[in-house]
Write a protein that holds these residues in place. Structure first.
Motif, PDB file in Angstrom:
ATOM      1  N   LEU A 104      -3.523  17.793  -0.492  1.00 23.00           N
ATOM      2  CA  LEU A 104      -4.473  17.625   0.352  1.00 23.00           C
ATOM      3  C   LEU A 104      -4.160  16.431   1.240  1.00 23.00           C
ATOM      4  O   LEU A 104      -3.343  15.417   0.493  1.00 23.00           O
ATOM      5  CB  LEU A 104      -5.780  17.756  -0.357  1.00 23.00           C
ATOM      6  N   PHE A 105      -4.933  16.099   2.186  1.00 20.21           N
ATOM      7  CA  PHE A 105      -4.860  14.892   2.931  1.00 20.21           C
ATOM      8  C   PHE A 105      -3.309  14.458   3.350  1.00 20.21           C
ATOM      9  O   PHE A 105      -3.161  13.292   3.649  1.00 20.21           O
ATOM     10  CB  PHE A 105      -5.621  13.791   2.064  1.00 20.21           C
ATOM     11  N   ARG A 106      -2.556  15.277   3.509  1.00 15.81           N
ATOM     12  CA  ARG A 106      -1.051  14.896   3.855  1.00 15.81           C
ATOM     13  C   ARG A 106      -0.810  14.324   5.263  1.00 15.81           C
ATOM     14  O   ARG A 106       0.142  13.556   5.516  1.00 15.81           O
ATOM     15  CB  ARG A 106      -0.052  16.112   3.592  1.00 15.81           C
ATOM     16  N   ASN A 107      -1.743  14.843   6.023  1.00 13.69           N
ATOM     17  CA  ASN A 107      -1.622  14.387   7.455  1.00 13.69           C
ATOM     18  C   ASN A 107      -2.364  13.185   7.855  1.00 13.69           C
ATOM     19  O   ASN A 107      -2.326  12.636   9.174  1.00 13.69           O
ATOM     20  CB  ASN A 107      -1.871  15.593   8.414  1.00 13.69           C
ATOM     21  N   ALA A 108      -3.145  12.540   7.140  1.00 11.07           N
ATOM     22  CA  ALA A 108      -3.965  11.427   7.274  1.00 11.07           C
ATOM     23  C   ALA A 108      -2.883  10.127   7.560  1.00 11.07           C
ATOM     24  O   ALA A 108      -2.213   9.870   6.669  1.00 11.07           O
ATOM     25  CB  ALA A 108      -4.808  11.051   6.128  1.00 11.07           C
ATOM     26  N   ASN A 109      -3.115   9.635   8.786  1.00 14.50           N
ATOM     27  CA  ASN A 109      -2.002   8.581   9.183  1.00 14.50           C
ATOM     28  C   ASN A 109      -2.771   7.550  10.106  1.00 14.50           C
ATOM     29  O   ASN A 109      -2.010   7.046  10.956  1.00 14.50           O
ATOM     30  CB  ASN A 109      -0.887   9.412  10.091  1.00 14.50           C
ATOM     31  N   ASN A 110      -4.084   7.369   9.739  1.00 10.73           N
ATOM     32  CA  ASN A 110      -4.759   6.296  10.665  1.00 10.73           C
ATOM     33  C   ASN A 110      -4.121   4.988  10.061  1.00 10.73           C
ATOM     34  O   ASN A 110      -3.489   4.870   9.029  1.00 10.73           O
ATOM     35  CB  ASN A 110      -6.280   6.552  10.625  1.00 10.73           C
ATOM     36  N   ARG A 111      -4.669   3.972  10.842  1.00  9.11           N
ATOM     37  CA  ARG A 111      -4.253   2.394  10.258  1.00  9.11           C
ATOM     38  C   ARG A 111      -4.852   2.369   8.654  1.00  9.11           C
ATOM     39  O   ARG A 111      -4.198   1.602   7.991  1.00  9.11           O
ATOM     40  CB  ARG A 111      -4.980   1.158  11.189  1.00  9.11           C
ATOM     41  N   TYR A 112      -5.826   2.723   8.429  1.00  7.96           N
ATOM     42  CA  TYR A 112      -6.493   2.177   7.099  1.00  7.96           C
ATOM     43  C   TYR A 112      -5.580   3.146   6.086  1.00  7.96           C
ATOM     44  O   TYR A 112      -5.223   2.647   5.126  1.00  7.96           O
ATOM     45  CB  TYR A 112      -7.902   2.820   7.006  1.00  7.96           C
ATOM     46  N   ALA A 113      -5.402   4.561   6.382  1.00 15.05           N
ATOM     47  CA  ALA A 113      -4.413   5.377   5.577  1.00 15.05           C
ATOM     48  C   ALA A 113      -3.327   4.679   5.207  1.00 15.05           C
ATOM     49  O   ALA A 113      -2.652   4.536   4.031  1.00 15.05           O
ATOM     50  CB  ALA A 113      -4.310   6.922   6.241  1.00 15.05           C
ATOM     51  N   LYS A 114      -2.542   4.262   6.333  1.00 19.53           N
ATOM     52  CA  LYS A 114      -1.347   3.654   6.124  1.00 19.53           C
ATOM     53  C   LYS A 114      -1.345   2.465   5.232  1.00 19.53           C
ATOM     54  O   LYS A 114      -0.248   1.949   4.406  1.00 19.53           O
ATOM     55  CB  LYS A 114      -0.669   3.220   7.433  1.00 19.53           C
ATOM     56  N   ALA A 115      -2.482   1.546   5.405  1.00 23.63           N
ATOM     57  CA  ALA A 115      -2.460   0.147   4.806  1.00 23.63           C
ATOM     58  C   ALA A 115      -2.875   0.843   3.095  1.00 23.63           C
ATOM     59  O   ALA A 115      -2.041  -0.311   2.458  1.00 23.63           O
ATOM     60  CB  ALA A 115      -3.695  -0.548   5.411  1.00 23.63           C
ATOM     61  N   VAL A 116      -3.661   1.471   2.865  1.00 26.51           N
ATOM     62  CA  VAL A 116      -3.854   1.818   1.606  1.00 26.51           C
ATOM     63  C   VAL A 116      -2.452   2.289   0.735  1.00 26.51           C
ATOM     64  O   VAL A 116      -2.320   2.128  -0.221  1.00 26.51           O
ATOM     65  CB  VAL A 116      -4.842   3.111   1.472  1.00 26.51           C
ATOM     66  N   ARG A 117      -1.634   3.150   1.692  1.00 26.60           N
ATOM     67  CA  ARG A 117      -0.419   3.647   1.214  1.00 26.60           C
ATOM     68  C   ARG A 117       0.373   2.444   0.774  1.00 26.60           C
ATOM     69  O   ARG A 117       1.177   2.534  -0.114  1.00 26.60           O
ATOM     70  CB  ARG A 117       0.203   4.527   2.134  1.00 26.60           C
ATOM     71  N   ARG A 118       0.494   1.556   1.846  1.00 27.70           N
ATOM     72  CA  ARG A 118       1.396   0.479   1.712  1.00 27.70           C
ATOM     73  C   ARG A 118       1.161  -0.547   0.490  1.00 27.70           C
ATOM     74  O   ARG A 118       1.943  -1.050  -0.259  1.00 27.70           O
ATOM     75  CB  ARG A 118       1.372  -0.507   3.055  1.00 27.70           C
ATOM     76  N   ALA A 119      -0.136  -0.847   0.228  1.00 25.50           N
ATOM     77  CA  ALA A 119      -0.561  -1.570  -0.762  1.00 25.50           C
ATOM     78  C   ALA A 119      -0.391  -1.033  -1.922  1.00 25.50           C
ATOM     79  O   ALA A 119      -0.070  -1.730  -2.883  1.00 25.50           O
ATOM     80  CB  ALA A 119      -2.086  -2.016  -0.347  1.00 25.50           C
ATOM     81  N   HIS A 120      -0.558   0.327  -2.151  1.00 23.53           N
ATOM     82  CA  HIS A 120      -0.266   1.035  -3.186  1.00 23.53           C
ATOM     83  C   HIS A 120       1.144   1.211  -3.721  1.00 23.53           C
ATOM     84  O   HIS A 120       1.273   0.977  -4.939  1.00 23.53           O
ATOM     85  CB  HIS A 120      -0.968   2.320  -3.394  1.00 23.53           C
ATOM     86  N   LYS A 121       1.845   1.075  -2.750  1.00 22.60           N
ATOM     87  CA  LYS A 121       3.373   1.269  -2.936  1.00 22.60           C
ATOM     88  C   LYS A 121       3.850  -0.239  -3.424  1.00 22.60           C
ATOM     89  O   LYS A 121       4.797  -0.141  -4.231  1.00 22.60           O
ATOM     90  CB  LYS A 121       4.029   1.440  -1.445  1.00 22.60           C
ATOM     91  N   MET A 122       3.158  -1.248  -3.066  1.00 23.91           N
ATOM     92  CA  MET A 122       3.837  -2.448  -3.376  1.00 23.91           C
ATOM     93  C   MET A 122       3.069  -2.658  -4.799  1.00 23.91           C
ATOM     94  O   MET A 122       3.899  -3.324  -5.483  1.00 23.91           O
ATOM     95  CB  MET A 122       2.883  -3.648  -2.412  1.00 23.91           C
ATOM     96  N   HIS A 123       2.012  -1.926  -5.160  1.00 21.32           N
ATOM     97  CA  HIS A 123       1.630  -2.009  -6.690  1.00 21.32           C
ATOM     98  C   HIS A 123       2.476  -1.314  -7.462  1.00 21.32           C
ATOM     99  O   HIS A 123       3.072  -1.934  -8.616  1.00 21.32           O
ATOM    100  CB  HIS A 123       0.228  -1.528  -6.823  1.00 21.32           C
ATOM    101  N   HIS A 124       3.112  -0.025  -7.118  1.00 23.29           N
ATOM    102  CA  HIS A 124       4.091   0.736  -7.832  1.00 23.29           C
ATOM    103  C   HIS A 124       5.426  -0.067  -7.938  1.00 23.29           C
ATOM    104  O   HIS A 124       6.343   0.658  -8.590  1.00 23.29           O
ATOM    105  CB  HIS A 124       3.867   2.093  -7.438  1.00 23.29           C
ATOM    106  N   LYS A 125       5.643  -0.928  -6.994  1.00 20.65           N
ATOM    107  CA  LYS A 125       7.043  -1.507  -6.907  1.00 20.65           C
ATOM    108  C   LYS A 125       7.275  -2.076  -8.224  1.00 20.65           C
ATOM    109  O   LYS A 125       8.528  -2.234  -8.707  1.00 20.65           O
ATOM    110  CB  LYS A 125       7.064  -2.759  -6.032  1.00 20.65           C
ATOM    111  N   HIS A 126       6.312  -2.653  -8.922  1.00 25.75           N
ATOM    112  CA  HIS A 126       6.629  -3.007 -10.376  1.00 25.75           C
ATOM    113  C   HIS A 126       6.341  -2.204 -11.324  1.00 25.75           C
ATOM    114  O   HIS A 126       5.199  -1.534 -11.378  1.00 25.75           O
ATOM    115  CB  HIS A 126       5.658  -4.379 -10.473  1.00 25.75           C
TER     116      HIS A 126
END
Length: 147
Positions: A104-126
């Motif tokens: 679900l929510f696969r097409n959410a692509n606003n600024r906030y959604a992108k920022a949440v994804r980026r931040a979480h991706k940085m968390h999972h980098k480790h």
């Protein structure tokens, strides 16, 4: 009634900081053994040991409902609902939107959604418990809003 609404929103807001603290010092601390499978899959199950953490906050939320129901704490319902609402938001953002445990929510692509994804991706980098960053969920550092 106004006090209860205020307490609900304050509880919801404070839960972001509780989640950050728990994530950084408990999940990436002494209970890493339960959280590690969230960073590096070591199983074939849809469930993760990490899923056990929701039980703690669910019990706390239910405790406040019981305090209210038994006329011990009049704002217990507002606190319990605030914790529940944050848990629901966390589940929708983290498990469904970010990790796509349900498609679900696969097409959410606003600024906030992108920022949440980026931040979480940085968390999972480790993949280890050290050197982590971005332990919160809904409040995202400003640097992740930049392109």
């Amino acid at each position: 009634m106004g006090l209860h609404i205020l307490v609900f929103f304050l509880t919801f807001f404070m839960m972001e900081f509780m989640a950050w603290f728990t994530h950084k010092y408990v999940m990436h601390g002494f209970l890493w053994s339960l959280h590690a499978d969230h960073h590096k899959k070591d199983h074939d199950s849809w469930f993760e040991r990490n899923d056990a953490f929701f039980i703690f906050y669910a019990v706390v939320s239910m405790g406040f409902f019981l305090l209210w129901q038994n006329n011990i704490l009049s704002i217990g319902l507002a606190i319990g609902l605030g914790i529940f609402a944050y848990g629901l938001a966390y589940f929708l953002v983290h498990d469904i939107f970010i990790h796509q445990r349900f498609k679900l929510f696969r097409n959410a692509n606003n600024r906030y959604a992108k920022a949440v994804r980026r931040a979480h991706k940085m968390h999972h980098k480790h993949i280890g418990k050290e050197d982590g960053e971005c332990f919160g969920m809904l409040i995202v550092p400003l640097k992740y809003f930049k392109k």
